[in-house]
Design a protein around this motif. Structure first.
Motif, PDB file in Angstrom:
ATOM      1  N   PHE A 223      -2.756   9.443   8.450  1.00  0.00           N
ATOM      2  CA  PHE A 223      -3.149   7.946   8.416  1.00  0.00           C
ATOM      3  C   PHE A 223      -2.690   7.689   7.082  1.00  0.00           C
ATOM      4  O   PHE A 223      -2.695   8.415   6.073  1.00  0.00           O
ATOM      5  CB  PHE A 223      -4.653   7.557   8.627  1.00  0.00           C
ATOM      6  CG  PHE A 223      -5.113   7.882  10.020  1.00  0.00           C
ATOM      7  CD1 PHE A 223      -4.828   6.844  11.227  1.00  0.00           C
ATOM      8  CD2 PHE A 223      -5.851   8.943  10.464  1.00  0.00           C
ATOM      9  CE1 PHE A 223      -5.191   7.228  12.288  1.00  0.00           C
ATOM     10  CE2 PHE A 223      -6.474   9.102  11.664  1.00  0.00           C
ATOM     11  CZ  PHE A 223      -6.206   8.162  12.781  1.00  0.00           C
ATOM     12  N   VAL A 224      -2.458   6.229   7.085  1.00  0.00           N
ATOM     13  CA  VAL A 224      -2.055   5.613   5.565  1.00  0.00           C
ATOM     14  C   VAL A 224      -3.208   4.753   5.251  1.00  0.00           C
ATOM     15  O   VAL A 224      -3.506   3.724   5.893  1.00  0.00           O
ATOM     16  CB  VAL A 224      -0.674   4.735   5.735  1.00  0.00           C
ATOM     17  CG1 VAL A 224      -0.478   4.553   4.256  1.00  0.00           C
ATOM     18  CG2 VAL A 224       0.398   5.837   6.211  1.00  0.00           C
ATOM     19  N   CYS A 225      -4.102   5.185   4.070  1.00  0.00           N
ATOM     20  CA  CYS A 225      -5.191   4.515   3.590  1.00  0.00           C
ATOM     21  C   CYS A 225      -4.443   2.992   2.962  1.00  0.00           C
ATOM     22  O   CYS A 225      -3.704   3.092   2.360  1.00  0.00           O
ATOM     23  CB  CYS A 225      -5.549   5.255   2.391  1.00  0.00           C
ATOM     24  SG  CYS A 225      -7.007   4.451   1.477  1.00  0.00           S
ATOM     25  N   GLU A 226      -5.248   2.130   3.902  1.00  0.00           N
ATOM     26  CA  GLU A 226      -4.788   0.700   3.208  1.00  0.00           C
ATOM     27  C   GLU A 226      -4.968   0.343   1.766  1.00  0.00           C
ATOM     28  O   GLU A 226      -4.152  -0.545   1.479  1.00  0.00           O
ATOM     29  CB  GLU A 226      -5.550  -0.333   3.899  1.00  0.00           C
ATOM     30  CG  GLU A 226      -5.436  -0.457   5.579  1.00  0.00           C
ATOM     31  CD  GLU A 226      -6.099  -1.533   6.064  1.00  0.00           C
ATOM     32  OE1 GLU A 226      -6.409  -2.704   5.396  1.00  0.00           O
ATOM     33  OE2 GLU A 226      -6.434  -1.161   7.360  1.00  0.00           O
ATOM     34  N   TYR A 227      -5.979   0.994   1.149  1.00  0.00           N
ATOM     35  CA  TYR A 227      -6.043   0.405  -0.402  1.00  0.00           C
ATOM     36  C   TYR A 227      -5.250   1.389  -1.203  1.00  0.00           C
ATOM     37  O   TYR A 227      -4.655   1.094  -2.113  1.00  0.00           O
ATOM     38  CB  TYR A 227      -7.626   0.671  -0.652  1.00  0.00           C
ATOM     39  CG  TYR A 227      -7.742   0.258  -1.935  1.00  0.00           C
ATOM     40  CD1 TYR A 227      -8.012  -1.055  -2.347  1.00  0.00           C
ATOM     41  CD2 TYR A 227      -8.152   1.269  -3.133  1.00  0.00           C
ATOM     42  CE1 TYR A 227      -8.184  -1.463  -3.515  1.00  0.00           C
ATOM     43  CE2 TYR A 227      -8.407   0.776  -4.382  1.00  0.00           C
ATOM     44  CZ  TYR A 227      -8.543  -0.617  -4.611  1.00  0.00           C
ATOM     45  OH  TYR A 227      -8.825  -1.090  -5.999  1.00  0.00           O
ATOM     46  N   THR A 228      -5.268   2.861  -1.283  1.00  0.00           N
ATOM     47  CA  THR A 228      -4.523   3.671  -1.924  1.00  0.00           C
ATOM     48  C   THR A 228      -3.032   3.852  -1.543  1.00  0.00           C
ATOM     49  O   THR A 228      -2.219   4.514  -2.319  1.00  0.00           O
ATOM     50  CB  THR A 228      -5.252   4.997  -2.152  1.00  0.00           C
ATOM     51  OG1 THR A 228      -5.171   5.784  -0.845  1.00  0.00           O
ATOM     52  CG2 THR A 228      -6.584   4.725  -2.520  1.00  0.00           C
TER      53      THR A 228
ATOM     54  N   ALA B 134      -8.054  -0.050  15.029  1.00  0.00           N
ATOM     55  CA  ALA B 134      -7.793   0.894  14.123  1.00  0.00           C
ATOM     56  C   ALA B 134      -6.366   1.291  13.899  1.00  0.00           C
ATOM     57  O   ALA B 134      -5.595   1.324  14.790  1.00  0.00           O
ATOM     58  CB  ALA B 134      -8.570   2.069  14.428  1.00  0.00           C
ATOM     59  N   SER B 135      -6.109   1.810  13.032  1.00  0.00           N
ATOM     60  CA  SER B 135      -4.694   2.449  12.758  1.00  0.00           C
ATOM     61  C   SER B 135      -4.266   3.378  13.441  1.00  0.00           C
ATOM     62  O   SER B 135      -4.999   4.132  13.960  1.00  0.00           O
ATOM     63  CB  SER B 135      -4.530   2.677  11.255  1.00  0.00           C
ATOM     64  OG  SER B 135      -4.732   1.723  10.179  1.00  0.00           O
ATOM     65  N   GLN B 136      -2.778   3.625  13.669  1.00  0.00           N
ATOM     66  CA  GLN B 136      -2.448   4.612  14.450  1.00  0.00           C
ATOM     67  C   GLN B 136      -1.630   5.598  13.305  1.00  0.00           C
ATOM     68  O   GLN B 136      -1.194   5.231  12.412  1.00  0.00           O
ATOM     69  CB  GLN B 136      -1.323   4.240  15.531  1.00  0.00           C
ATOM     70  CG  GLN B 136      -1.694   3.076  16.234  1.00  0.00           C
ATOM     71  CD  GLN B 136      -2.904   3.765  17.282  1.00  0.00           C
ATOM     72  OE1 GLN B 136      -2.616   4.904  17.835  1.00  0.00           O
ATOM     73  NE2 GLN B 136      -3.845   3.111  17.535  1.00  0.00           N
TER      74      GLN B 136
ATOM     75  N   ARG C 280      -9.046  -0.964  10.703  1.00  0.00           N
ATOM     76  CA  ARG C 280      -8.425  -0.808   9.324  1.00  0.00           C
ATOM     77  C   ARG C 280      -8.716   0.458   9.111  1.00  0.00           C
ATOM     78  O   ARG C 280      -8.980   1.536  10.070  1.00  0.00           O
ATOM     79  CB  ARG C 280      -9.434  -1.794   8.581  1.00  0.00           C
ATOM     80  CG  ARG C 280      -9.551  -3.049   8.853  1.00  0.00           C
ATOM     81  CD  ARG C 280      -9.455  -4.085   7.757  1.00  0.00           C
ATOM     82  NE  ARG C 280      -8.984  -3.966   6.639  1.00  0.00           N
ATOM     83  CZ  ARG C 280      -9.105  -4.708   5.426  1.00  0.00           C
ATOM     84  NH1 ARG C 280     -10.090  -5.370   5.528  1.00  0.00           N
ATOM     85  NH2 ARG C 280      -8.334  -4.382   4.565  1.00  0.00           N
ATOM     86  N   CYS C 281      -8.354   1.228   8.127  1.00  0.00           N
ATOM     87  CA  CYS C 281      -7.740   2.485   7.755  1.00  0.00           C
ATOM     88  C   CYS C 281      -8.164   2.895   6.167  1.00  0.00           C
ATOM     89  O   CYS C 281      -7.285   2.319   5.500  1.00  0.00           O
ATOM     90  CB  CYS C 281      -6.565   2.969   8.302  1.00  0.00           C
ATOM     91  SG  CYS C 281      -6.346   4.617   7.889  1.00  0.00           S
ATOM     92  N   PHE C 282      -9.147   3.633   6.123  1.00  0.00           N
ATOM     93  CA  PHE C 282      -9.351   4.108   4.573  1.00  0.00           C
ATOM     94  C   PHE C 282      -9.626   5.388   4.383  1.00  0.00           C
ATOM     95  O   PHE C 282     -10.171   6.360   5.332  1.00  0.00           O
ATOM     96  CB  PHE C 282     -10.618   3.334   4.107  1.00  0.00           C
ATOM     97  CG  PHE C 282     -10.341   1.872   3.933  1.00  0.00           C
ATOM     98  CD1 PHE C 282      -9.529   1.068   3.150  1.00  0.00           C
ATOM     99  CD2 PHE C 282     -10.654   1.069   5.096  1.00  0.00           C
ATOM    100  CE1 PHE C 282      -9.188  -0.082   3.127  1.00  0.00           C
ATOM    101  CE2 PHE C 282     -10.617  -0.326   5.048  1.00  0.00           C
ATOM    102  CZ  PHE C 282      -9.772  -0.928   4.092  1.00  0.00           C
ATOM    103  N   ALA C 283      -9.225   6.099   3.196  1.00  0.00           N
ATOM    104  CA  ALA C 283      -9.591   7.413   2.997  1.00  0.00           C
ATOM    105  C   ALA C 283     -10.881   8.049   2.778  1.00  0.00           C
ATOM    106  O   ALA C 283     -11.490   8.968   3.408  1.00  0.00           O
ATOM    107  CB  ALA C 283      -8.866   7.874   1.641  1.00  0.00           C
TER     108      ALA C 283
END
Length: 133
Positions: free
Chosen positions: A14-19, A2-4, A40-43
């Motif tokens: 966190f920074v959303c990977e898509y947006t 998971a993202s840090q 991964r990481c998403f909003a």
């Protein structure tokens, strides 16, 4: 993995990977035994599915279906919809742009309230005060 979180002006996000939007909690792809691992990481969960669908060339592949099923099981959601694609070229969305984008989907920002998201800032336990006798 998971993202840090990243620090921006003293606050964790966190920074959303898509947006590319900064979010205070993240949704992830659960995997492994009992779906206990995160990557991964998403909003939101619908944005997660949009990103996976685009990776699969817009085709509902077996991989997409498995990720969707695993997310529905882990996050206890009966049916997670796929968010509409971004209306602009993929650049980090500003907070206002993210809110507008999130509202494009039915139930909009309520998708940020799904339980089991990982918060960017850990909640600290209040310190116990010692009282002198």
């Amino acid at each position: 993995m998971a993202s840090q979180p990243v620090l921006v002006r003293g606050r964790a996000y966190f920074v959303c990977e898509y947006t590319g939007a900064l979010v205070q909690q993240m949704y992830f792809v659960p995997f492994g035994k009992d779906l206990k691992q995160k990557e991964r990481c998403f909003a939101t969960l619908p944005i997660l599915l949009r990103a996976i669908l685009e990776e699969e060339g817009g085709v509902y592949t077996d991989r997409f279906q498995k990720i969707k099923h695993d997310c529905e099981v882990f996050f206890v959601q009966p049916d997670i919809p796929v968010h509409p694609p971004l209306p602009v070229e993929r650049t980090p969305l500003s907070p206002n742009e993210f809110l507008e984008y999130a509202e494009e989907l039915e139930l909009g920002l309520s998708w940020t309230l799904v339980e089991k998201a990982v918060p960017a800032e850990k909640k600290r336990k209040p310190k116990k005060l010692k009282v002198a006798n």
